[in-house]
Design a protein around this motif. Structure first.
Motif, short mmCIF file in Angstrom:
data_model
loop_
_atom_site.label_atom_id
_atom_site.label_comp_id
_atom_site.label_asym_id
_atom_site.label_seq_id
_atom_site.Cartn_x
_atom_site.Cartn_y
_atom_site.Cartn_z
N GLY A 1 -5.43 6.84 9.61
CA GLY A 1 -5.22 7.45 8.31
C GLY A 1 -6.41 8.29 7.91
O GLY A 1 -7.10 8.86 8.76
N TYR B 1 0.85 -1.19 0.00
CA TYR B 1 0.00 0.00 0.00
C TYR B 1 0.88 1.24 0.00
O TYR B 1 1.74 1.41 0.87
CB TYR B 1 -0.93 0.00 1.21
CG TYR B 1 -2.10 -0.94 1.03
CD1 TYR B 1 -3.28 -0.50 0.45
CD2 TYR B 1 -2.00 -2.27 1.42
CE1 TYR B 1 -4.35 -1.36 0.26
CE2 TYR B 1 -3.06 -3.15 1.23
CZ TYR B 1 -4.24 -2.68 0.66
OH TYR B 1 -5.28 -3.54 0.46
N CYS B 2 0.66 2.09 -0.98
CA CYS B 2 1.49 3.29 -1.13
C CYS B 2 0.58 4.50 -1.24
O CYS B 2 -0.07 4.72 -2.27
CB CYS B 2 2.35 3.17 -2.38
SG CYS B 2 3.53 4.52 -2.58
N GLY B 3 0.52 5.28 -0.17
CA GLY B 3 -0.27 6.49 -0.17
C GLY B 3 0.62 7.71 -0.08
O GLY B 3 0.97 8.32 -1.08
N ARG B 4 1.05 8.05 1.13
CA ARG B 4 1.86 9.25 1.34
C ARG B 4 3.34 9.03 1.00
O ARG B 4 4.08 10.01 0.82
CB ARG B 4 1.73 9.72 2.79
CG ARG B 4 2.21 8.72 3.82
CD ARG B 4 1.95 9.19 5.25
NE ARG B 4 2.45 8.23 6.23
CZ ARG B 4 1.76 7.21 6.69
NH1 ARG B 4 0.52 7.01 6.27
NH2 ARG B 4 2.28 6.37 7.59
N THR B 5 3.79 7.78 0.93
CA THR B 5 5.18 7.50 0.57
C THR B 5 5.42 7.97 -0.86
O THR B 5 4.70 7.58 -1.78
CB THR B 5 5.50 6.00 0.69
OG1 THR B 5 5.18 5.57 2.01
CG2 THR B 5 6.97 5.73 0.40
N TRP C 1 -9.34 4.51 7.14
CA TRP C 1 -8.08 3.79 7.36
C TRP C 1 -7.56 3.99 8.77
O TRP C 1 -7.63 5.11 9.30
CB TRP C 1 -7.05 4.23 6.33
CG TRP C 1 -7.46 3.82 4.95
CD1 TRP C 1 -8.22 4.55 4.07
CD2 TRP C 1 -7.19 2.57 4.32
NE1 TRP C 1 -8.44 3.83 2.93
CE2 TRP C 1 -7.82 2.61 3.05
CE3 TRP C 1 -6.49 1.43 4.69
CZ2 TRP C 1 -7.77 1.55 2.15
CZ3 TRP C 1 -6.42 0.37 3.80
CH2 TRP C 1 -7.05 0.43 2.56
N ASP D 1 -4.40 8.50 2.28
CA ASP D 1 -3.43 8.26 3.35
C ASP D 1 -3.87 6.99 4.07
O ASP D 1 -4.90 6.96 4.74
CB ASP D 1 -3.40 9.44 4.31
CG ASP D 1 -2.36 9.28 5.42
OD1 ASP D 1 -1.87 8.14 5.62
OD2 ASP D 1 -2.06 10.27 6.09
N PHE D 2 -3.10 5.91 3.91
CA PHE D 2 -3.48 4.61 4.45
C PHE D 2 -3.16 4.45 5.93
O PHE D 2 -3.42 3.39 6.52
CB PHE D 2 -2.81 3.49 3.65
CG PHE D 2 -3.26 3.43 2.21
CD1 PHE D 2 -4.57 3.13 1.89
CD2 PHE D 2 -2.36 3.69 1.19
CE1 PHE D 2 -4.98 3.08 0.57
CE2 PHE D 2 -2.76 3.64 -0.14
CZ PHE D 2 -4.08 3.34 -0.45
N GLU E 1 0.07 1.85 5.62
CA GLU E 1 1.08 2.31 4.67
C GLU E 1 2.30 1.38 4.65
O GLU E 1 2.87 1.04 5.70
CB GLU E 1 1.54 3.72 5.04
CG GLU E 1 2.56 4.34 4.10
CD GLU E 1 1.95 4.82 2.79
OE1 GLU E 1 2.72 5.11 1.86
OE2 GLU E 1 0.71 4.92 2.70
N GLY E 2 2.67 0.93 3.45
CA GLY E 2 3.84 0.09 3.28
C GLY E 2 3.62 -1.40 3.50
O GLY E 2 4.54 -2.20 3.28
#
Length: 221
Positions: A119, A18-22, A116, A84-85, A89-90
């Motif tokens: 999130g 999962y890639c949101g803010r990265t 989330w 934004d997960f 995230e990741g």
């Protein structure tokens, strides 16, 4: 008016985490797919008046090849950023499934109404994407628009347009997507383009996918 909805091309996390803010850049494969998408748009779309992108690097890198013909600029709109997960995230889907089994089941069923963990809330994502859609597709707008965004906002945009990617999927393609568990029929694969044309209402007028993606299809109509 035609809106060309583009999901950014592949990164090293695509299909895995999962890639949101990265803020990852495109992979080498993703860069090649982004160039192929731009080539299709230059042929199908002709003169594209405006290009708007999420501020994330992976979206901007996907938008730049589209802007090259005619030396056009790319507008940045933060409302198009990925969800934004939070704590997810990741993570891989397997890791998410172990930590949040109920959430995993809802995701598997194609549920968009997800808050989330630590999130972004679904209503906040929906509100910012809807605000973008209303502003950019006002009733008297005539110029075509390219929108480069992410998987989550793309699904909301399709919903707002009152259409779905299933309109241009053959039954066998839908079955193939459902069997993988990696995407619902409403999900766009990396670098996929859906062209939405408006007359009395919005409808899907064309679709393109990079070769080798999901079902290996490259189609348009």
């Amino acid at each position: 008016m035609t809106v060309y909805l583009v999901r950014h091309a592949r990164t090293r996390w695509s299909g895995a985490r999962y890639c949101g803010r990265t803020d990852l850049p495109l992979s080498d494969e993703g860069l090649a797919d982004a160039c192929a998408a731009a080539a299709w748009l230059s042929t199908w779309g002709g003169r594209l008046a405006r290009i708007v992108s999420s501020p994330r690097a992976r979206a901007m890198e996907s938008a730049r090849p589209i802007a090259v013909p005619g030396a056009r600029s790319v507008e940045i709109d933060a409302r198009l950023r990925e969800v934004d997960f939070g704590d997810v995230e990741g993570l891989t889907f397997a890791e998410l499934e172990r930590g949040w089994p109920d959430l995993a089941r809802r995701l598997g069923a194609g549920d968009l109404d997800i808050d989330w963990p630590n999130g972004e809330r679904a209503r906040d994502v929906s509100a910012r994407v809807a605000d973008f859609w209303r502003e950019r597709t006002v009733s008297d707008a005539e110029e075509d628009l390219v929108v480069v965004t992410h998987g989550g906002p793309a699904r909301y945009l399709l919903e707002l347009a009152g259409t779905a990617i299933a309109e241009v999927l053959a039954p066998a393609e839908i079955v193939a997507l459902e069997r993988t568990g990696a995407a619902s029929p409403a999900a766009l694969v990396p670098a996929e383009i859906v062209a939405l044309g408006r007359t009395a209402a919005w409808r899907v007028v064309a679709r393109w996918r990079p070769r080798g993606s999901q079902d290996g299809a490259e189609v348009s109509r």
